[in-house]
Each structure stands twice: as C-alpha cells, then as structure tokens.
Write a protein that holds these residues in place. Structure first.
Motif, PDB file in Angstrom:
ATOM      1  N   THR A  47       0.814  -1.216   0.000  1.00  0.00           N
ATOM      2  CA  THR A  47       0.000   0.000   0.000  1.00  0.00           C
ATOM      3  C   THR A  47       0.848   1.266   0.000  1.00  0.00           C
ATOM      4  O   THR A  47       0.340   2.348  -0.293  1.00  0.00           O
ATOM      5  CB  THR A  47      -0.943   0.016   1.219  1.00  0.00           C
ATOM      6  N   LEU A  53      -2.728   1.870  -5.056  1.00  0.00           N
ATOM      7  CA  LEU A  53      -3.298   1.631  -3.731  1.00  0.00           C
ATOM      8  C   LEU A  53      -3.230   2.867  -2.834  1.00  0.00           C
ATOM      9  O   LEU A  53      -3.390   2.761  -1.621  1.00  0.00           O
ATOM     10  CB  LEU A  53      -2.576   0.457  -3.056  1.00  0.00           C
ATOM     11  N   TYR A  58      -7.154   1.890   1.257  1.00  0.00           N
ATOM     12  CA  TYR A  58      -5.870   1.227   1.515  1.00  0.00           C
ATOM     13  C   TYR A  58      -5.026   2.002   2.519  1.00  0.00           C
ATOM     14  O   TYR A  58      -4.139   1.425   3.155  1.00  0.00           O
ATOM     15  CB  TYR A  58      -5.125   1.026   0.197  1.00  0.00           C
ATOM     16  N   ARG A  62      -3.633  -0.070   5.572  1.00  0.00           N
ATOM     17  CA  ARG A  62      -2.225  -0.028   5.979  1.00  0.00           C
ATOM     18  C   ARG A  62      -2.097   0.173   7.485  1.00  0.00           C
ATOM     19  O   ARG A  62      -1.309  -0.506   8.155  1.00  0.00           O
ATOM     20  CB  ARG A  62      -1.498   1.090   5.224  1.00  0.00           C
ATOM     21  N   ILE A 295      -5.089  -5.806  -4.287  1.00  0.00           N
ATOM     22  CA  ILE A 295      -3.981  -6.302  -3.469  1.00  0.00           C
ATOM     23  C   ILE A 295      -3.292  -7.471  -4.157  1.00  0.00           C
ATOM     24  O   ILE A 295      -2.053  -7.538  -4.243  1.00  0.00           O
ATOM     25  CB  ILE A 295      -4.480  -6.734  -2.067  1.00  0.00           C
TER      26      ILE A 295
END
Length: 314
Positions: A47, A53, A58, A62, A295
């Motif tokens: 991320t 991202l 995200y 994170r 992802i």
C-alpha cells in the motif's frame, strides 16, 4: 506481598507443564507470529509502494495492518520466550507496559474499523463525491482520532488497574497481562477508577458498533437498488472482507471479556484469550488478500518484478 509496591513481578500462566508440549507451543506460536508479521508487512509495503493503492481504503488498511502487527507483537513473543526458557515471570513494569499496549492497540483498531466502514459508505453511497468526502486530511484526522481514543483508553485502564493494591498470589490466569485476570489478584474493595474506565470503554465500543451498523444499513439499501447483478456482486465483494474482519474482532473480544469469570484457571479460557489476541492479526491480511483484486494484482506485480530481476542477473 501485600500491595503493589512490593509486587515486583507477576507469573503468567503456562499452557502446560509438559516439557515437550511447551516446546511444541513455542514452535506453533513462532510459526503463527512469523506468518502474521510477514503478511501484515506485505500489505503495509504494497500500500506504500503501489500508486494504485494510494486511496483512502488502503490508507486505513495499511494502518490496520500496522495495528495488527503491533498487537500480536505485544503478547506472543513474550509467551514464546517463556516457553523456550521454561520461565513464567514478567516484571511489574513489563506487565504495565503490556496492558497499556494491548488496550491502546485494541481501542485504536476499533476506531480504524469504524473509519473503514465510513469509507465503504462514501464509496458506495456517494461515489461521485468520494474523493472530496474521503480527502487526505479527513483520513489523517480519523486515523489520529483512533490512536488518541486508544491511547486514552490505554491510560485509563492501566492507571485504574495498577492503582489498586495487589495481595496474595501473583500468578495471572492468562498468558499475557489483561485487566480481568489482574483484577482477580487485587484485594482493594473500591474499584472506582477501573469501573469508570470500563464504562467509558464499553460506551466507546458500542458507539463504534452503532456507527458501523448504520453505515452498512445505508450501504446495503444502496446496493439493493443497483439494477445489474454484476454491480451488486462487486459492491458486496468490497464490503465482505471488512464485515468479516469486524465480526472476528468484535466476537472474539466479546467472548474473551463478557464470558462468566472463573476463579480457577482453565484451558478453555486460555484458548479463548489466544484466539482473541492472535486470530485477528493473523486472519485480517488473509481475508483482505483473498478477496481484494487490487492487493492480489499488486502482489503479483511485485513477485513478477523480483522474478524478472533474478533471471536478468543470471
């Protein structure tokens, strides 16, 4: 030992007295810990490094991974060390720090999960204004508020617990320092500060739960109005990982803290605590990686680049 000034250390509960089973516990916990650390670090790095991202969703993911990484690191390594060295002790200050970190991180995680539900609401119910609503400034504010609330709860719970007098046995019926287990060691009749702390914590968790439920009521009502089945499926797939993570975190926490207390240590109680403290940090990255195409795409890109660079060097 009559009070906390004389209580220099506590004894954490062992999973078993058998030497071989202790080593097996150490190996199993080490594998789980390494897997959780690796998976959460992968999400954090992906991320940060992948520009695709760099979105609010995200950003919160994170920070959720960072919280999970810290949460499992606050309890599991000490348990592994005690199993390897066949010791049970944890210093008084070590217990204070461990309790503070567990409450801080758990409280912050509830806040981040609430912010993520609002992010999903903005993405599905207000897609045309999503970038304006979930601005960088708002994301940072929500993240900071989550950490501040967690820190305040950590201070309240820690101060309330260790302001009490401890007497008698110093063996904690838990594999890490936790409020319910520590309260069983106190001989103080007045629990005013900790009672206020628990009330504030329950109100905070309940308010977060209400916000999450309200967000998903709006989300599901909006999704059901979408005509193409394919778009409905895509909208639901974006929400399912977050719903699973919220459910796992809240259900395991509720079972650990709301189950009837027992004076004698039991393996089921210990296993419930293990599941509460270990399962969410380990399962969260798996849940998000399995159902999130962005992802998986970012991870595939990184692995392909690593493989390509290795072939070129040969």
């Amino acid at each position: 030992m009559t009070n906390q000034t004389q209580m220099m250390e506590f004894l954490l509960m062992r999973f078993t007295e058998n030497w071989m089973l202790l080593r097996l516990h150490a190996v199993l916990f080490s594998l789980i810990y390494l897997a959780a650390v690796l998976m959460n670090l992968v999400i954090i790095l992906l991320t940060i490094l992948d520009h695709r991202l760099h979105m609010a969703m995200y950003f919160f993911l994170r920070h959720l991974s960072f919280l999970d990484l810290c949460l499992i690191s606050a309890t599991v390594p000490k348990s592994i060390l005690n199993s390897v060295t066949s010791t049970d002790s944890i210093s008084f200050l070590g217990c204070v720090l461990q309790l503070f970190l567990v409450v801080l991180l758990a409280g912050s995680e509830i806040g981040i999960l609430t912010a993520m539900s609002y992010d999903r609401y903005a993405a599905i119910c207000r897609p045309l204004h999503y970038e304006a609503v979930m601005s960088r400034g708002l994301c940072v504010q929500l993240m900071a508020l989550s950490w501040l609330n967690g820190g305040a709860l950590g201070l309240l719970y820690t101060a309330g617990t260790f302001s009490l007098n401890f007497c008698g046995f110093n063996e904690i019926h838990q594999f890490f320092c936790d409020v319910p287990a520590l309260l069983k060691l106190t001989c103080s009749k007045e629990h005013g500060i900790i009672s206020v702390s628990v009330t504030i914590g329950v109100c905070y968790a309940f308010s977060c739960l209400v916000c999450i439920v309200v967000s998903y009521v709006y989300i599901f009502s909006a999704v059901l109005r979408i005509s193409p089945r394919q778009r409905q499926s895509k909208a639901f797939s974006n929400c399912v990982p977050h719903l699973i993570v919220v459910t796992v975190f809240l259900v395991t926490g509720a079972v650990a803290y709301l189950k009837p207390g027992s004076d004698a240590p039991s393996i089921p109680d210990l296993l419930v605590s293990v599941f509460y403290s270990v399962a969410p940090p380990t399962l969260n990255p798996v849940i998000y990686c399995l159902r999130n195409k962005a992802i998986k795409s970012a991870l595939s890109k990184v692995l392909w680049n690593v493989r390509s660079s290795g072939v070129m060097k040969r």
